[in-house]
Design a protein around this motif. Structure first.
Motif, short mmCIF file in Angstrom:
data_model
loop_
_atom_site.label_atom_id
_atom_site.label_comp_id
_atom_site.label_asym_id
_atom_site.label_seq_id
_atom_site.Cartn_x
_atom_site.Cartn_y
_atom_site.Cartn_z
N TYR A 20 0.63 -1.09 0.09
CA TYR A 20 0.10 -0.25 0.06
C TYR A 20 0.64 1.62 0.10
O TYR A 20 1.69 1.31 0.55
N GLN A 21 0.27 1.85 -0.85
CA GLN A 21 1.21 3.70 -0.75
C GLN A 21 -0.17 4.41 0.23
O GLN A 21 -1.42 4.32 -0.20
N ILE A 22 0.34 4.70 1.44
CA ILE A 22 -0.49 5.79 2.27
C ILE A 22 -0.03 7.25 1.73
O ILE A 22 0.99 7.55 2.10
N ILE A 23 -1.20 7.89 2.35
CA ILE A 23 -2.08 8.98 2.36
C ILE A 23 -1.89 8.95 3.34
O ILE A 23 -3.33 8.23 3.40
N ALA A 24 -1.83 10.36 4.33
CA ALA A 24 -2.64 10.63 5.29
C ALA A 24 -2.71 11.96 5.81
O ALA A 24 -2.39 12.89 5.44
N HIS A 25 -4.10 12.28 6.09
CA HIS A 25 -4.50 13.64 7.32
C HIS A 25 -2.87 13.42 8.15
O HIS A 25 -3.24 12.73 8.27
N HIS A 46 3.66 8.91 1.84
CA HIS A 46 4.02 9.40 1.44
C HIS A 46 3.37 10.94 2.08
O HIS A 46 2.26 11.27 2.39
N PRO A 47 4.43 12.00 3.25
CA PRO A 47 3.42 12.55 3.67
C PRO A 47 3.49 13.88 2.72
O PRO A 47 3.59 13.68 1.28
N THR A 48 2.11 14.66 2.52
CA THR A 48 1.67 15.53 2.08
C THR A 48 1.24 16.90 2.55
O THR A 48 1.32 17.07 3.62
N ASN A 49 1.01 17.76 1.27
CA ASN A 49 1.42 18.95 2.59
C ASN A 49 0.47 19.34 2.51
O ASN A 49 -0.46 19.77 1.12
N TRP A 50 -0.34 20.21 3.60
CA TRP A 50 -1.71 20.29 3.64
C TRP A 50 -2.32 21.73 3.89
O TRP A 50 -2.10 22.59 4.71
N GLU A 61 -0.69 19.69 -2.38
CA GLU A 61 0.54 19.07 -2.66
C GLU A 61 0.50 17.39 -2.31
O GLU A 61 1.16 17.45 -1.13
N VAL A 62 -0.06 16.47 -2.80
CA VAL A 62 -0.05 15.45 -2.00
C VAL A 62 0.99 14.83 -2.46
O VAL A 62 1.64 14.90 -3.62
N GLY A 63 1.58 14.14 -1.59
CA GLY A 63 2.92 13.31 -2.08
C GLY A 63 3.00 11.79 -2.36
O GLY A 63 1.67 11.46 -3.16
N GLY A 64 4.51 11.22 -2.58
CA GLY A 64 3.71 10.45 -3.93
C GLY A 64 4.09 10.45 -5.41
O GLY A 64 4.38 9.31 -6.16
N PHE A 65 4.19 11.28 -5.71
CA PHE A 65 4.07 12.07 -7.28
C PHE A 65 5.35 12.21 -8.07
O PHE A 65 5.55 11.87 -9.04
N ASN A 66 6.40 13.30 -6.48
CA ASN A 66 7.39 13.49 -8.02
C ASN A 66 8.82 13.50 -6.14
O ASN A 66 8.38 13.22 -5.19
N PRO A 67 9.99 13.15 -6.89
CA PRO A 67 10.11 13.29 -8.21
C PRO A 67 9.33 11.90 -9.61
O PRO A 67 9.89 11.68 -10.36
N VAL A 68 9.54 10.50 -8.45
CA VAL A 68 8.99 9.50 -9.06
C VAL A 68 7.14 9.32 -8.65
O VAL A 68 6.95 9.22 -7.88
N GLN A 91 -9.90 16.97 2.18
CA GLN A 91 -10.18 14.79 2.27
C GLN A 91 -10.69 14.69 1.22
O GLN A 91 -9.42 13.65 0.41
N PHE A 92 -11.55 15.00 0.75
CA PHE A 92 -12.31 14.68 -0.55
C PHE A 92 -11.89 15.47 -2.05
O PHE A 92 -12.19 14.90 -2.68
N HIS A 93 -11.07 16.99 -1.62
CA HIS A 93 -10.37 17.58 -2.94
C HIS A 93 -8.80 16.30 -2.87
O HIS A 93 -9.30 15.95 -4.25
N VAL A 94 -8.88 15.67 -1.86
CA VAL A 94 -7.45 14.49 -1.84
C VAL A 94 -7.86 13.34 -2.74
O VAL A 94 -7.33 12.82 -3.71
N LEU A 95 -8.83 12.70 -1.99
CA LEU A 95 -9.43 11.59 -2.33
C LEU A 95 -10.19 11.85 -4.11
O LEU A 95 -9.52 11.03 -4.68
#
Length: 330
Positions: A20-25, A46-50, A61-68, A91-95
């Motif tokens: 699993y690739q995890i994205i979390a609030h 993958h930490p996300t910048n909320w 900016e959701v983690g896990g997209f850059n640089p890969v 969170q619905f924006h991100v989902l």
């Protein structure tokens, strides 16, 4: 042929553990880190910048997209916390964005489903917010398989059928965490109690197989003039160490009245367990220094914005959902 019987048994093939690739609030970041620590081969966080723009709108900016890009084609686990309307919309924006990122599967772990108590209306003009939240889930972009929404001890079980189409509810319980605590002889508990018949019907069978000799006490409200008073309607707690079990606590008025009735009937001590601690008016009434009625008050960390602030030297004992979520992910 004649004289032979066959048994219908479903056999499931063993499925290798998904990665699993995890994205979390942010409220669930601690849970994300625990999952990775438990099994780094199965979970990547993958930490996300909320952030917010100056006008108050979301700048995420959701983690896990850059640089890969680790999200495309992945099994994504989103750890959600809907503790207020602002963070829910964020969170619905991100989902929505994740569902449009060509993921293989999407799983949303939402341990506490906050609108579960507002699933019906009794007057025209009231809003059933449970229906609204279910529609937001159900209308997320399609990812192939339905989005799995994992919820623990949903207050009103019929809410699972509010989700349809692109999202389906996956219902789970935190009661095994309590049962593990009660197996410890130091707990001294010898009686299970419920604040109403509904809780008894829902949870009692989970305890009867583990503790078949323990009496079960069921409380309920009766009308006394203009008041509704909590009384014991079934069972005898006399000379027993009792624990009251329910799914959630708001102000806790019913729990306290139930505890008082059980003590008046001769119980040696009373503790409590709820999966979800909401405490909109605070937890002070349960603290020992304020004469709280409970020897121990077990809760889970399903609502970390509340449980993270509880005192560690009082009656509260927070049970961690991490291992049970890992098991329930399958």
């Amino acid at each position: 042929g004649q004289g032979h019987t066959t048994s219908m048994k479903t056999i499931y093939a063993e499925v290798p553990d998904r990665h699993y690739q995890i994205i979390a609030h942010p409220a669930q970041e601690e849970l994300a880190l625990k999952l990775v620590k438990h099994d780094p081969k199965r979970f990547t966080y993958h930490p996300t910048n909320w952030s917010k723009f100056k006008d108050g709108t979301d700048n995420i900016e959701v983690g896990g997209f850059n640089p890969v890009n680790y999200i495309r084609g992945a099994h994504v686990l989103f750890l959600a916390s809907f503790h207020n309307n602002d963070v829910t919309l964020s969170q619905f924006h991100v989902l929505n964005m994740l569902c449009e990122s060509f993921v293989e599967t999407m799983t949303v772990a939402l341990p506490y489903y906050p609108t579960g108590t507002m699933e019906r209306v009794v007057r025209e003009g009231q809003v059933a917010t449970a229906s609204t939240l279910a529609r937001l889930f159900s209308n997320l972009p399609r990812v192939g398989k339905p989005i799995r929404v994992m919820v623990y001890d949903l207050h009103t079980l019929q809410n699972r059928f509010y989700l349809s189409g692109n999202a389906l509810a996956s219902l789970h319980t935190a009661i095994p965490l309590l049962i593990n605590e009660l197996r410890n002889p130091e707990s001294n508990i010898t009686c299970i109690a419920f604040p109403d018949e509904g809780a008894c019907k829902r949870f009692s069978t989970l305890f009867s197989s583990e503790f078949p000799d323990w009496p079960v006490v069921t409380c309920g409200k009766i009308r006394d003039g203009d008041r509704r008073v909590v009384t014991i309607q079934d069972g005898d707690p006399k000379d027993r160490h009792v624990i009251i079990v329910d799914d959630l606590v708001q102000t806790g008025g019913t729990l306290v009245e139930c505890a008082n009735a059980i003590k008046a009937a001769g119980a040696l001590s009373v503790s409590a367990f709820v999966t979800h601690a909401v405490f909109p008016s605070g937890w002070d009434r349960f603290a020992r220094e304020h004469g709280g009625p409970f020897k121990k008050f077990y809760i889970t960390n399903s609502n970390p914005m509340v449980t993270d602030k509880l005192p560690h030297d009082d009656c509260f004992q927070v049970l961690d959902l991490t291992n049970i979520i890992i098991a329930d992910l399958g």
